[in-house]
Design a protein around this motif. Sequence first.
Motif, PDB file in Angstrom:
ATOM      1  N   UNK A 248      -6.583  -3.400 -11.172  1.00 46.96           N
ATOM      2  CA  UNK A 248      -7.604  -2.840 -11.981  1.00 46.96           C
ATOM      3  C   UNK A 248      -7.258  -1.690 -12.919  1.00 46.96           C
ATOM      4  N   UNK A 249      -6.342  -0.709 -11.800  1.00 43.35           N
ATOM      5  CA  UNK A 249      -5.837   0.447 -12.469  1.00 43.35           C
ATOM      6  C   UNK A 249      -4.694   0.187 -13.540  1.00 43.35           C
ATOM      7  N   UNK A 250      -4.261  -1.035 -13.684  1.00 43.53           N
ATOM      8  CA  UNK A 250      -3.153  -1.309 -14.548  1.00 43.53           C
ATOM      9  C   UNK A 250      -1.810  -1.578 -14.047  1.00 43.53           C
ATOM     10  N   UNK A 251      -1.842  -1.520 -12.650  1.00 39.05           N
ATOM     11  CA  UNK A 251      -0.374  -1.794 -12.218  1.00 39.05           C
ATOM     12  C   UNK A 251       0.054  -3.352 -12.438  1.00 39.05           C
ATOM     13  N   UNK A 252       1.218  -3.539 -12.474  1.00 36.76           N
ATOM     14  CA  UNK A 252       1.935  -4.736 -12.596  1.00 36.76           C
ATOM     15  C   UNK A 252       2.780  -5.250 -11.325  1.00 36.76           C
ATOM     16  N   UNK A 253       2.499  -6.455 -10.885  1.00 38.42           N
ATOM     17  CA  UNK A 253       3.159  -6.691  -9.682  1.00 38.42           C
ATOM     18  C   UNK A 253       4.689  -6.971 -10.051  1.00 38.42           C
ATOM     19  N   UNK A 254       5.580  -6.364  -9.456  1.00 43.18           N
ATOM     20  CA  UNK A 254       6.797  -6.849  -9.357  1.00 43.18           C
ATOM     21  C   UNK A 254       7.387  -7.775  -8.416  1.00 43.18           C
ATOM     22  N   UNK A 255       6.862  -7.789  -7.391  1.00 42.03           N
ATOM     23  CA  UNK A 255       7.162  -8.666  -6.102  1.00 42.03           C
ATOM     24  C   UNK A 255       6.147  -8.435  -5.303  1.00 42.03           C
ATOM     25  N   UNK A 256       5.834  -9.164  -4.191  1.00 38.82           N
ATOM     26  CA  UNK A 256       4.854  -9.256  -3.331  1.00 38.82           C
ATOM     27  C   UNK A 256       4.897  -7.739  -2.670  1.00 38.82           C
ATOM     28  N   UNK A 257       3.830  -7.145  -2.717  1.00 41.15           N
ATOM     29  CA  UNK A 257       3.579  -5.847  -2.089  1.00 41.15           C
ATOM     30  C   UNK A 257       4.549  -4.602  -2.900  1.00 41.15           C
ATOM     31  N   UNK A 258       5.009  -4.814  -4.250  1.00 44.61           N
ATOM     32  CA  UNK A 258       5.460  -3.785  -5.014  1.00 44.61           C
ATOM     33  C   UNK A 258       5.020  -3.853  -6.266  1.00 44.61           C
ATOM     34  N   UNK A 259       4.234  -2.803  -6.714  1.00 42.27           N
ATOM     35  CA  UNK A 259       3.561  -2.766  -7.797  1.00 42.27           C
ATOM     36  C   UNK A 259       4.074  -1.421  -8.748  1.00 42.27           C
ATOM     37  N   UNK A 260       4.033  -1.483 -10.175  1.00 39.39           N
ATOM     38  CA  UNK A 260       4.586  -0.587 -10.925  1.00 39.39           C
ATOM     39  C   UNK A 260       3.548  -0.356 -12.106  1.00 39.39           C
TER      40      UNK A 260
END
Length: 106
Positions: free
Chosen positions: A34-46
């Motif tokens: 919701x805050x705009x993070x993108x998932x790079x892989x499971x349990x890693x967001x940027x």
Amino acid sequence: MNGRFMRVLVFFDLPVETKAERREYARFRRALVKDGFLMMQESVYCKLALNPTAARSIMDGVRSRRPHKGLVQMLLVTEKQFSRMEFVLGEYHTEIIDDEERLVIL
């Protein structure tokens, strides 16, 4: 473009053994998205930050939503450092334009 753009990386390892823990995991993950993070892989967001002040604000938001149990880590890197990421195995697939060259500032 100058080097003011930054990336906030969030890594997390949360317990999911009980129903309450799974609910808290889902709540934390949904808040990141919701805050705009993108998932790079499971349990890693940027998330891209326009400057160090915005990056600190993003990190404060993650801190305020941290779960009661588990491990959450954050790393702040410049956009230049982030663009040097090497993909060792597999292929990079995305429909999201998230590199520095395609960023438009209005």
